[in-house]
Every structure is written in structure tokens, then in C-alpha cells.
Scaffold this motif. Structure first.
Motif, PDB file in Angstrom:
ATOM      1  N   VAL A 162     -74.094  -3.621 -47.981  1.00  0.00           N
ATOM      2  CA  VAL A 162     -74.597  -3.966 -49.306  1.00  0.00           C
ATOM      3  C   VAL A 162     -75.476  -5.201 -49.173  1.00  0.00           C
ATOM      4  O   VAL A 162     -75.167  -6.121 -48.412  1.00  0.00           O
ATOM      5  N   ARG A 163     -76.585  -5.213 -49.889  1.00  0.00           N
ATOM      6  CA  ARG A 163     -77.481  -6.375 -49.921  1.00  0.00           C
ATOM      7  C   ARG A 163     -77.352  -7.034 -51.288  1.00  0.00           C
ATOM      8  O   ARG A 163     -77.454  -6.355 -52.310  1.00  0.00           O
ATOM      9  N   VAL A 164     -77.123  -8.334 -51.282  1.00  0.00           N
ATOM     10  CA  VAL A 164     -76.874  -9.047 -52.534  1.00  0.00           C
ATOM     11  C   VAL A 164     -77.679 -10.337 -52.570  1.00  0.00           C
ATOM     12  O   VAL A 164     -78.083 -10.882 -51.543  1.00  0.00           O
ATOM     13  N   GLU A 165     -77.891 -10.819 -53.795  1.00  0.00           N
ATOM     14  CA  GLU A 165     -78.436 -12.155 -53.982  1.00  0.00           C
ATOM     15  C   GLU A 165     -77.325 -13.184 -53.789  1.00  0.00           C
ATOM     16  O   GLU A 165     -76.131 -12.856 -53.938  1.00  0.00           O
ATOM     17  N   PRO A 166     -77.674 -14.433 -53.492  1.00  0.00           N
ATOM     18  CA  PRO A 166     -76.638 -15.406 -53.109  1.00  0.00           C
ATOM     19  C   PRO A 166     -75.719 -15.834 -54.237  1.00  0.00           C
ATOM     20  O   PRO A 166     -74.602 -16.296 -53.985  1.00  0.00           O
ATOM     21  N   GLY A 167     -76.150 -15.687 -55.507  1.00  0.00           N
ATOM     22  CA  GLY A 167     -75.350 -16.202 -56.608  1.00  0.00           C
ATOM     23  C   GLY A 167     -74.315 -15.251 -57.164  1.00  0.00           C
ATOM     24  O   GLY A 167     -73.589 -15.609 -58.099  1.00  0.00           O
ATOM     25  N   ILE A 168     -74.196 -14.046 -56.599  1.00  0.00           N
ATOM     26  CA  ILE A 168     -73.193 -13.112 -57.111  1.00  0.00           C
ATOM     27  C   ILE A 168     -71.807 -13.568 -56.661  1.00  0.00           C
ATOM     28  O   ILE A 168     -71.614 -14.007 -55.525  1.00  0.00           O
ATOM     29  N   SER A 169     -70.840 -13.495 -57.562  1.00  0.00           N
ATOM     30  CA  SER A 169     -69.474 -13.862 -57.183  1.00  0.00           C
ATOM     31  C   SER A 169     -68.816 -12.708 -56.438  1.00  0.00           C
ATOM     32  O   SER A 169     -69.201 -11.539 -56.607  1.00  0.00           O
ATOM     33  N   LEU A 170     -67.843 -13.033 -55.622  1.00  0.00           N
ATOM     34  CA  LEU A 170     -67.136 -11.991 -54.882  1.00  0.00           C
ATOM     35  C   LEU A 170     -66.452 -11.023 -55.838  1.00  0.00           C
ATOM     36  O   LEU A 170     -66.454  -9.805 -55.615  1.00  0.00           O
ATOM     37  N   GLY A 171     -65.862 -11.548 -56.911  1.00  0.00           N
ATOM     38  CA  GLY A 171     -65.210 -10.670 -57.877  1.00  0.00           C
ATOM     39  C   GLY A 171     -66.182  -9.690 -58.505  1.00  0.00           C
ATOM     40  O   GLY A 171     -65.891  -8.498 -58.640  1.00  0.00           O
ATOM     41  N   ALA A 172     -67.365 -10.184 -58.888  1.00  0.00           N
ATOM     42  CA  ALA A 172     -68.375  -9.304 -59.490  1.00  0.00           C
ATOM     43  C   ALA A 172     -68.877  -8.285 -58.478  1.00  0.00           C
ATOM     44  O   ALA A 172     -69.137  -7.123 -58.824  1.00  0.00           O
ATOM     45  N   ASN A 212     -68.727 -10.638 -40.912  1.00  0.00           N
ATOM     46  CA  ASN A 212     -68.999  -9.610 -41.911  1.00  0.00           C
ATOM     47  C   ASN A 212     -70.370  -9.740 -42.563  1.00  0.00           C
ATOM     48  O   ASN A 212     -70.674  -9.011 -43.501  1.00  0.00           O
ATOM     49  N   VAL A 213     -71.186 -10.667 -42.076  1.00  0.00           N
ATOM     50  CA  VAL A 213     -72.567 -10.793 -42.558  1.00  0.00           C
ATOM     51  C   VAL A 213     -73.481 -10.200 -41.496  1.00  0.00           C
ATOM     52  O   VAL A 213     -73.529 -10.682 -40.369  1.00  0.00           O
ATOM     53  N   ARG A 214     -74.202  -9.155 -41.853  1.00  0.00           N
ATOM     54  CA  ARG A 214     -75.049  -8.464 -40.880  1.00  0.00           C
ATOM     55  C   ARG A 214     -76.454  -9.051 -40.781  1.00  0.00           C
ATOM     56  O   ARG A 214     -77.086  -8.974 -39.731  1.00  0.00           O
ATOM     57  N   ALA A 215     -76.936  -9.596 -41.864  1.00  0.00           N
ATOM     58  CA  ALA A 215     -78.268 -10.194 -41.842  1.00  0.00           C
ATOM     59  C   ALA A 215     -78.416 -11.128 -43.030  1.00  0.00           C
ATOM     60  O   ALA A 215     -77.742 -10.969 -44.053  1.00  0.00           O
ATOM     61  N   SER A 245     -91.563 -20.783 -44.685  1.00  0.00           N
ATOM     62  CA  SER A 245     -91.590 -19.422 -44.136  1.00  0.00           C
ATOM     63  C   SER A 245     -90.317 -18.680 -44.536  1.00  0.00           C
ATOM     64  O   SER A 245     -89.317 -19.289 -44.929  1.00  0.00           O
ATOM     65  N   ARG A 246     -90.388 -17.362 -44.417  1.00  0.00           N
ATOM     66  CA  ARG A 246     -89.251 -16.509 -44.788  1.00  0.00           C
ATOM     67  C   ARG A 246     -89.062 -15.465 -43.714  1.00  0.00           C
ATOM     68  O   ARG A 246     -90.027 -14.848 -43.254  1.00  0.00           O
ATOM     69  N   PHE A 247     -87.798 -15.267 -43.318  1.00  0.00           N
ATOM     70  CA  PHE A 247     -87.528 -14.316 -42.234  1.00  0.00           C
ATOM     71  C   PHE A 247     -86.124 -13.758 -42.402  1.00  0.00           C
ATOM     72  O   PHE A 247     -85.219 -14.459 -42.867  1.00  0.00           O
ATOM     73  N   ARG A 248     -85.967 -12.504 -42.000  1.00  0.00           N
ATOM     74  CA  ARG A 248     -84.652 -11.849 -42.055  1.00  0.00           C
ATOM     75  C   ARG A 248     -83.965 -12.024 -40.704  1.00  0.00           C
ATOM     76  O   ARG A 248     -84.334 -11.393 -39.719  1.00  0.00           O
ATOM     77  N   PHE A 249     -82.967 -12.914 -40.678  1.00  0.00           N
ATOM     78  CA  PHE A 249     -82.222 -13.170 -39.451  1.00  0.00           C
ATOM     79  C   PHE A 249     -81.079 -12.168 -39.339  1.00  0.00           C
ATOM     80  O   PHE A 249     -80.251 -12.047 -40.240  1.00  0.00           O
ATOM     81  N   LEU A 296     -78.410 -11.438 -48.700  1.00  0.00           N
ATOM     82  CA  LEU A 296     -77.477 -11.282 -47.590  1.00  0.00           C
ATOM     83  C   LEU A 296     -77.061  -9.833 -47.482  1.00  0.00           C
ATOM     84  O   LEU A 296     -76.754  -9.185 -48.500  1.00  0.00           O
ATOM     85  N   ASP A 297     -77.040  -9.331 -46.252  1.00  0.00           N
ATOM     86  CA  ASP A 297     -76.529  -7.985 -45.966  1.00  0.00           C
ATOM     87  C   ASP A 297     -75.093  -8.126 -45.477  1.00  0.00           C
ATOM     88  O   ASP A 297     -74.827  -8.802 -44.478  1.00  0.00           O
TER      89      ASP A 297
END
Length: 968
Positions: free
Chosen positions: A112-122, A168-171, A180-184, A265-266
């Protein structure tokens, strides 16, 4: 220079705010109160930021990075602000991602790809239909954000099964300090042309560092699952890359916002295991529990969590947890271990519990396992376990369990010896530690009880830290096993890892962020952990001696009659931000603003009470922060540390009323019980605003009542005390307490109560004041306007009349009736008020307790019941449900809802209309709209009934009306 040094005159710099407002679409929060609310997290520190940006998009973040890079201002990413170690406070521009940057962007297979501000519960709620979940589960799961979890390398209770956040974080799609912006993520050794030259150079530098320091990393990094100190530079070594652990996202996880800003985050997802079984093991001593942990984990549990004696005792003192503690405890154990098994079917889980009981018997503790199979019981146990920190922090007084060594981790065979020796350290320094959490991985949250206002205790804190970390090093453990480094542990990375690793960590920081733009002073080049100028209780911190409380706060020790001590019970852990809220905090859930959160309000009050906010309690800043507080009392019950914002609001309103007076609208509402009898004599005139065109708009302009709202109608058939006799001590006598709303707007509810009580064999009476003919009044409306002296006079009159008789006192309206059980104790503390509180009941409570014999007939197939906030806060909702279950054939369905949003006069005011509707739409109105025609809707609060009628077009009844309908 590798870190910005920001002069204090840049704090609140209006030029920076103006530029952010021009060049971003985000909310720019720049007042002293806004900065004060973001100056603290759940740690012991307080650092005023330069300002706050709440971005609406990642473009806003990119613009802010550019502006701050130009202006020499550091950036601090922030999510839920629940950090224990000071990661999310700094002299920087705080960027709060939690309000808008909280979307699930994509779900592809087990990623799953999410924005950083989502809560774990949500997040896990959103994933429910996929039969997958994200398993890293810190106790703050309902409010912590994924970005913050990645920043801290969070762990949770199930790390023995699923590992840490880094596993558990893939990228990570990251914004770097240079723009600059990059997908690590997982990258090949030979970087292709798709990798920009600057990023390729950075990656090669990092890999060269990993190769150069591989031996030192192997020698210095503890071989513990729970090692989160420093940066994860072991992922850069050739061995890690060869084993598939060279994913560069691992390096960013745990970096606390010092290396990059996570744009997305993936995450790896895992299959849901729908079945669960708990075994709660009782131990006669703390050491016995620690020694047993290494054996219990061989049963392959999902988690093994500790509850110690302190937590048991404190949990019993908190109403919301008392019943659960009593169920999980057998006898008088010193410690509990909660062993959790998950699976697909019940039978294997039952066998796991059998094996657990057998093992406990082999260890010498037969018949010491409480089996927990029922999902409701399991949820209650989980709530207690997850509230461990807040339960510990519910200690009253300046001495509190302090977080600075709490996350050390050692190997399980060493756990008993290590914890025993650490307890000896505490004893040697004249304190004790509170223990809870992750026995399965040797990472126990331990907090020595210290007073951070006392310089001697601050010195003691440092000595304890040094001795503790020396012990950890001796056992080859990890000094930072969860919650990250922040301010409190970053300093000790050097002594734990040695100078060469320390230099390597600094090299990583400089490679990503050569100018120190991103959260400087965390992980590397930190300040001293005991620098008191960074403390929430810094030198000079003191209560304003001019503040004289008008309510009784003596249950909390300290100045201002205990008021400041009560406010300081907020430890900033943010339970009020939870996404699965029952009642608390409805205004935050509607606005998502820190200002309109119980925590935000408590911080505002603390600053005002200590002279850190100009104007004190009567200031506009305090008034604005409390303007959307609906006094629901959800925090009184649901806040584990007992922050009662409704009571605190009365104190602030009183201060403002004394200094500035009150407006005509508030005076009109406050004095309603005094003029309502006259309005009821001419109801057509009193109700003219509802039916004469033009008056609603005029009323909105003059008094602020929304023209879109209909006001309650005065009734010609208002209830009069003469309808009932005065009390005379007859057998079966009960005292009915008619509130102003039931008297003049809905008298049928009072008459229904009289009929039901008589049918049940009781003799209702009405107490009368010895001073004049005006009906008794509890002062609820006066308190709402801050007119405490006038409310106290009404309370004296009512207390005198009701204390003259010993019969039970029964009311209908929760907010009014429960004032006799709550505010009276603060207005008129003493045995008389306590005795009245003990015999005051809502009608549902009384009938559910007495269980009278009533001959009842069916009235409907189902009743859907919304609980008034005060009913829930005082554990009176379950009895209201029980009363309705007396009716034959009636299926009683509690509505899972928060505050209705009307809350007395709140929802009638034009300024509050949008928020009032938003509160109702959170859960109540969607549920009401689904109620089938023919089913009953029940709400015991007059405001709730009006809100349901106004916004859903459905009639709601008081529960006593339904019972009256069922009388044969």
C-alpha cells in the motif's frame, strides 16, 4: 556550519509567514498560542517553533522547503506529535502533515502507498476490505501517523512476529534538503540512467561508507531486534545488500526527519488473522514474570505484554478501566504477562492456551492463567494495555514517571537480572520505576518517578541514565529499542557506538543535508538531554500567583488551588486524537485542528496559567481555543489521565466574564430558567422568532442565533411543580428533578416519567425552595456562561432543598441532572454535595437498578438509541439501554456515535453552525438515516433530539416516553 542557529527574533517572524501565505495553499499558524501548542510533544521538552504550516498538498511542502532553504530556517516534519523523546519539537518551521496529507494513494497486491499524515488506525480501517493489514502496532495506533512511525522506526507489541517499521517499509518517495525528489527503495548495484546524477552520487557515497565501516558496524551494533538508535547504516554494508537487506528506505526509517521529508511511503501488508485468544498469566513477583518471558515466547505467541503492580493499582483508580482490571486479575499478583495468540481458527488457539496453562504449571504457577476468548473482553484488555503510558501518567502531583531510559532492550535470558539491577539503581537514587510493555522482545517501558520541576531530580535523572546505559552496554543490549532517539537519547549514541560510528552517522547526515536544514540536533550533534532550558518545566516556570480559581481543584496538589496541577495532567500523548473515538474529542474530529483538541486546549491553558501567554485565562487566545469545546465531558471519562476540559472551560469562562463581562446572547441563555416561566405564559409571542418572516435573520444579526435553526418552542402546557406533591417521607417516595428544558419545552417527558414511576410503585414528589417560589435550578446555563458565583447561589438553593429529604433524586436531562453529581462537588465541596451526588440518578439508571415489576406491551420491533455525551461520561448509557430492554419484543440497538453537535446553545449559534453539522455527520446522522421507518429513534438529550429532527428529519424520543408507550 552543520546546523542552523536560529535567533529568537526569528520566532514568529511575520515576513516568513507572509511568504508562506503567498506561495503555499496551506494553513499558516503563527500566533503565540499556535506556536505554544506545537512547542511540546509527549516528551519532557518544550521548544517554541518559528511557526507552523499545515500543508494541503506535497507542493506546499516543496514550496516551504524552498522558502526555508532561502531564509535559513530549519524544517521539522510532524504527524501526531506523540513522540516520547523530543523528536517533534525544535526551533524550526513545523510542518504538520496530519490534517490533509493523509490519503491512501494505492493498494497493489501486498503493498500500500500512503501519504505520511495518515494514522495507522485510519489506514487499517481503509484496508479492511482487502483482508490485509499493516502490523506494526504501537500503543498509539489510533492516532500516530505513518510518517511519524517511519521517522521513529516504530515497533509495537507484535514485533516478535512482524519486525520493526524498517522491516515493513518497501520504499519512500522522499524530498531532500536540496529540493530534489527520489524514490528510495531496493536498487541494483549498478545504478541506471534513470537515477539522477546527484542522487547516484549520494548513493555511491553511502555504499562506500557501508563498505568502509562494515567491521565496525558488526562489532558495535547490538545484535537485538529492538535496535533503533542512530541511523540504520547496517543496511549499507555489502553483507546486507547481498542478503537483500540493502533497501535504502531502511536508512531513512528511524532518521527522525533529519535526512529527508517523506512524501509517500510504500508499506508491506500482511494477511489478517481473524481469530484471537489471550492468556493472562499471574505472577507473585516482578522478577518471576521477567524470568518466565524467555519460556513463554517458545509457544510462538503474537505478543507477550507486561502489566505491573503499579499499572494494576492505577488502572483500578480510572473509571473506564476499573472493570477490566478486576476481570483480568486473579488474587493479588505483583505482575501480569498478557500472552496473545492469533490464527485462522479457534481450535488451534485453544490448544495454545492449553499449552500456556501447562507451561505455567511447569514453572510453578498452576491455575494462574485467565483465559480471554470473548472479543469484547479482548478489546477491553487491549484498551488497558494500549493505555499503559497514560495510566502510568495518571499519578497526581509533580512527581511523574519520566521517559528517558524506557526503551532499552536486552536478550530475554538477561531480562530478569537486568531489570532487578535497574530497580536497584532506582532504589539507590531514592525513586522507583514503573514497568510495562514488550516482554516478548526484552524491551520494557520503564519510567523512574521524578519531578522535572526540581533541579535535584533533574540531576538524578542524568545519573540514572548514565548508570542504566552502562548496564545495557554490559548486557550487550540496545539503549534505544523503541520511540527513537530525539533529544533524550541522541546524546548517548556516541558512548554506545563509539567515536568511529558516531563520525559515520554524522557523515550520513551531512551527505543528505549539508546545511542542517532538516530537524537539526537529533540523532547527531544533539544538545544535552538534561539542558533545562529545553524543558517544558524550564527554569522560571511557575504558576501565575494572580490566578484565583472559582472551582474546587483540591484533588490535584499544587498552586492555584490545584488548577495548574489538573491542567498539567495532560502529558501530550494525544489519546484525544484517536481515530476510533467514542465521544472524545468531537470538535477535533470535525476540524482536525490542534487548537480544537483536548491536548491543544490543555497546552493553551497551561501557557496561560504560567504567564507564557499574554492575557492569561481571559485572553482571546484561550477563548478561541475553547470556543468549539462543547463540554461533552468525553475527556473526563476517556482521557486516561483525567483531563476534564469541560470543568476547565468553566474556569476560563469565569475569568473572562469577570474581566470583560458577557454579551447579550450569553446572558439570555444563562438566565433562561429565570425568564422561561414568563415566556411560557405567552408562548405565541415567545415563539414568534420561529414563525414571523424576517425575525430569524434579525435574530442572527442581533444575537448570533443562526437563521437556519429553529429554536425550541415554549409550551403553553409547561410543567408546574404543583402537579406533584412536596416530599413528605411517604413509602416509595422519589424526588423528581424537573430541568428547565423538560419543564418548558418538552413537558410530556416529565409526565411520562411520573406515569412510569407510579406504575412501578413509586410516589414522585418535587422538592421546593424555601426561598421564593421560583423552581429549583442546578445552574447549568449559568455555568456555561462563566457566571460561577450566580451558579453557586443556585446550587446552594437546590442543595438545601434536596438535602432536606433523603429520597432518591431522579432527573431526565443528562446535562442538568448530572450537574448534581459533578459540578456541585466543585461548587460546594463537602459531605452534603457528596451525599446528594450519591443518590442522584437519571431515570434510566434508577429503573435499571431497581428493576421494578411493570406490565409492559410491545411498542415496536426495534429502538435505535443515541447516547448523550454526559450519559457516556458518567457510565449512564448502559443503564438507559437496560431500561429499554425491559420492553417485550423490542430489539435495542445502541448507535455508535460521538457528540450530536448541538450541545446546549452551541449548535444554534451561527458561528458554530458548520462545525455543529460536521460533528453530527461524523457518525450520528449517517446512522439515523439508516434506521428503517417504523423503528424508534431514542435520544435522552433534548439537544440531541433537536439535532436529529433538524438535520435528519426524524423524530427522536426520550427513553422514558418509549417506556410509557409500553405501559399496559
Amino acid at each position: 556550519m552543520n546546523a542552523f542557529t536560529i535567533p529568537k527574533d526569528r520566532i514568529g517572524d511575520s515576513r516568513l509567514a507572509e511568504r508562506l501565505e503567498r506561495e503555499t495553499q496551506g494553513e499558516v499558524l503563527w500566533s503565540a498560542a499556535d506556536r505554544g501548542r506545537y512547542a511540546t510533544d509527549a516528551s519532557i521538552y518544550q521548544i517554541e517553533p518559528v511557526g507552523v504550516l499545515v500543508p494541503r498538498s506535497m507542493s506546499d511542502v516543496e514550496a516551504a522547503l524552498s522558502i526555508c532553504r532561502d531564509d535559513g530556517i530549519p524544517i521539522l516534519p510532524r504527524g501526531g506529535g506523540t513522540s516520547q523523546c523530543g523528536q517533534t519539537v525544535n526551533r524550526a518551521l513545523v510542518i504538520d502533515c496530519s490534517k490533509y496529507l493523509n490519503r491512501v494513494l494505492a493498494v497493489e497486491g501486498d503493498t500500500v502507498r500512503v501519504e505520511p499524515g495518515i494514522s495507522l488506525g485510519a489506514l487499517n480501517t481503509a484496508l479492511a476490505g482487502t483482508k490485509q493489514f499493516f502490523p506494526v502496532d504501537p500503543s498509539t495506533w489510533a492516532r500516530c501517523t505513518i510518517g511519524g512511525m517511519a521517522g521513529n522506526n516504530s515497533c509495537g507489541s507484535k514485533s516478535i512476529r512482524y519486525g520493526l517499521m524498517a522491516d515493513n517499509v518497501r520504499a519512500i518517495d522522499a524530498l531532500l534538503a536540496d529540493g530534489s525528489r527520489f524514490r528510495f527503495g531496493a536498487l541494483p548495484d549498478n545504478l541506471g540512467a534513470e537515477v539522477p546524477a546527484g542522487i547516484a552520487d549520494l548513493i555511491q557515497r553511502l555504499r562506500a561508507l557501508g563498505a568502509r565501516e562494515a567491521e565496525e558496524i558488526a562489532a558495535r551494533f547490538p545484535n537485538q531486534l529492538r535496535r533503533v538508535g542512530g541511523y540504520n547504516i547496517e543496511s549499507l554494508t555489502p553483507a546486507a545488500r547481498a542478503e537483500g537487506r540493502g533497501n535504502l528506505a531502511r536508512l531513512l526509517v528511524g532518521s527522525e526527519g533529519t535526512l529527508a521529508f517523506s512524501a509517500a511511503l510504500d508499506l508491506q501488508l500482511w494477511p489478517v488473522k481473524p481469530r484471537k485468544a489471550l492468556g493472562i498469566c499471574q505472577f507473585p513477583s516482578f522478577r518471576a514474570a521477567m524470568a518466565a518471558s524467555q519460556h513463554l515466547v517458545t509457544l510462538d505467541p503474537e505478543a507477550v505484554e507486561l502489566v505491573d503492580r503499579t499499572m494494576i493499582d492505577l488502572g483500578r483508580s480510572i473509571p473506564i478501566f476499573r472493570a477490566t482490571i478486576d476481570r483480568i486479575v486473579r488474587g493479588e499478583p505483583d505482575s501480569l504477562l498478557i500472552v496473545e495468540f492469533h490464527g485462522q481458527e479457534d481450535a488451534p488457539l485453544a490448544r495454545s492456551l492449553d499449552a500456556l496453562e501447562e507451561m505455567m504449571g511447569d514453572l510453578g504457577y498452576p491455575d494462574s492463567v485467565v483465559r480471554c476468548i470473548d472479543p469484547g473482553f479482548q478489546a477491553a484488555v487491549a484498551e488497558v494495555r494500549e493505555a499503559g503510558l497514560n495510566i502510568m501518567m495518571s499519578m497526581k502531583g509533580d512527581g511523574k514517571p519520566v521517559s528517558f531510559i524506557e526503551d532499552c532492550a536486552v536478550a530475554l535470558p538477561d531480562l530478569a537480572d537486568y531489570t532487578e539491577r535497574l530497580n536497584q539503581v532506582f532504589e539507590r537514587h531514592g525513586t522507583k520505576g514503573t514497568w510495562y510493555a514488550h516482554a516478548s522482545v526484552g524491551c520494557l517501558h520503564v519510567r523512574p518517578v521524578l519531578n522535572m520541576k526540581d533541579p535535584e531530580d533533574v540531576r538524578r535523572m542524568r545519573t540514572i541514565a548514565e548508570e542504566c546505559f552502562a548496564l545495557v552496554k554490559e548486557y550487550k543490549g540496545s539503549h534505544s529499542g523503541e520511540h527513537g532517539d530525539g533529544i533524550v537519547r541522541s546524546e548517548f549514541n556516541a558512548s554506545m557506538f563509539g567515536p568511529r560510528i558516531t563520525a559515520a552517522l554524522e557523515e550520513v547526515k551531512d551527505a543528505f543535508d549539508p546545511t542542517g536544514l532538516l530537524n537539526p540536533g537529533r540523532v547527531v550533534r544533539p544538545p544535552r538531554m538534561d539542558d533545562r532550558t529545553l524543558f517544558r518545566y524550564a527554569p522560571g516556570y511557575a504558576a501565575d500567583p494572580d490566578v484565583q480559581p472559582v472551582l474546587d481543584w483540591s484533588a490535584w496538589p499544587g498552586p492555584q488551588g490545584g488548577l495548574l496541577g489538573a491542567v498539567e495532567m495532560c502529558n501530550n500523548n494525544g489519546t484525544c486524537r484517536k481515530s476510533d473515538a467514542n465521544v472524545m474529542c468531537p470538535s477535533y474530529r470535525a476540524t482536525r485542528d490542534e487548537e480544537h483538541l483536548t491536548r491543544g486546549r490543555a497546552n493553551t491553558l497551561r501557557l496561560a496559567l504560567t504567564g507564557q501567554l499574554p492575557g492569561g485565562l481571559a485572553s482571546d487566545e484561550v477563548h478561541h481555543a475553547l470556543s468549539l469545546c462543547v463540554s461533552c465531558k468525553g475527556c473526563k471519562r476517556e482521557c486516561p489521565t483525567g483531563v476534564d476540559m469541560a470543568k476547565m472551560k468553566i474556569e476560563a469562562m469565569a475569568a473572562r466574564a469577570r474581566e470583560r463581562g458577557i454579551n447579550a446572547r450569553d446572558r439570555l441563555i444563562a438566565t433562561l430558567p429565570r425568564w422561561a416561566p414568563f415566556a411560557a405564559m405567552l408562548p405565541e409571542a415567545a415563539n414568534a422568532r420561529n414563525w414571523i418572516p424576517g425575525l430569524p435573520r434579525l435574530g442572527e444579526r442581533l444575537l448570533g442565533f443562526s437563521a437556519e435553526r429553529s429554536l425550541p418552542r415554549f409550551r403553553r402546557d409547561a410543567f408546574h411543580d404543583a402537579e406533584l406533591p412536596a416530599p413528605d417521607g411517604r413509602a416509595g417516595e422519589v424526588i423528581l428533578f424537573p430541568d428547565v428544558f423538560s419543564r418548558y419545552f418538552e413537558p410530556e417527558n416529565l409526565r411520562a416519567a411520573i406515569r412510569v414511576l407510579r406504575a412501578a410503585g413509586y410516589n414522585p414528589a418535587v422538592a421546593r425552595s424555601a426561598r421564593g417560589s421560583r423552581p429549583l435550578d442546578e445552574g447549568r446555563t449559568l455555568l456555561g456562561a462563566g457566571l460561577v458565583d450566580e451558579a453557586r447561589e443556585e446550587a446552594r438553593r437546590t442543595l438545601a432543598a434536596l438535602s432536606a429529604v433523603a429520597s432518591p433524586v431522579i432527573g431526565l436531562e443528562p446535562s442538568s441532572t448530572l450537574t448534581l453529581r459533578d459540578e456541585f462537588l466543585s461548587l460546594l465541596p463537602g459531605p452534603e454535595a457528596e451525599a446528594l451526588a450519591a443518590r442522584t440518578f437519571l431515570v434510566g439508571e434508577f429503573l435499571a437498578r431497581e428493576k421494578p415489576r411493570l406490565t409492559l406491551k410491545p411498542v415496536a420491533e426495534a429502538a435505535h438509541v443515541h447516547g448523550h455525551c454526559h450519559q457516556k461520561a458518567f457510565a449512564a448509557f448502559a443503564p438507559a439501554i437496560a431500561m429499554l430492554t425491559m420492553i417485550p419484543g423490542l430489539k435495542v440497538v445502541p448507535i455508535a456515535s460521538s457528540c450530536c453537535g448541538m450541545a446546549g446553545s452551541f449548535g444554534y449559534e451561527a458561528a458554530n453552525l458548520a462545525v455543529s453539522k460536521a460533528m453530527a455527520e461524523l457518525s450520528l446522522l449517517p446512522a439515523v438515516r439508516k434506521v428503517p421507518e417504523g423503528a424508534l429513534i431514542v435520544a435522552d438529550g433534548t439537544s440531541c433530539r433537536h439535532q436529529i429532527g433538524d438535520l435528519a428529519g426524524r423524530q427522536a424520543l426520550h427513553g422514558i416516553r418509549v417506556l410509557e408507550m409500553a405501559l399496559a
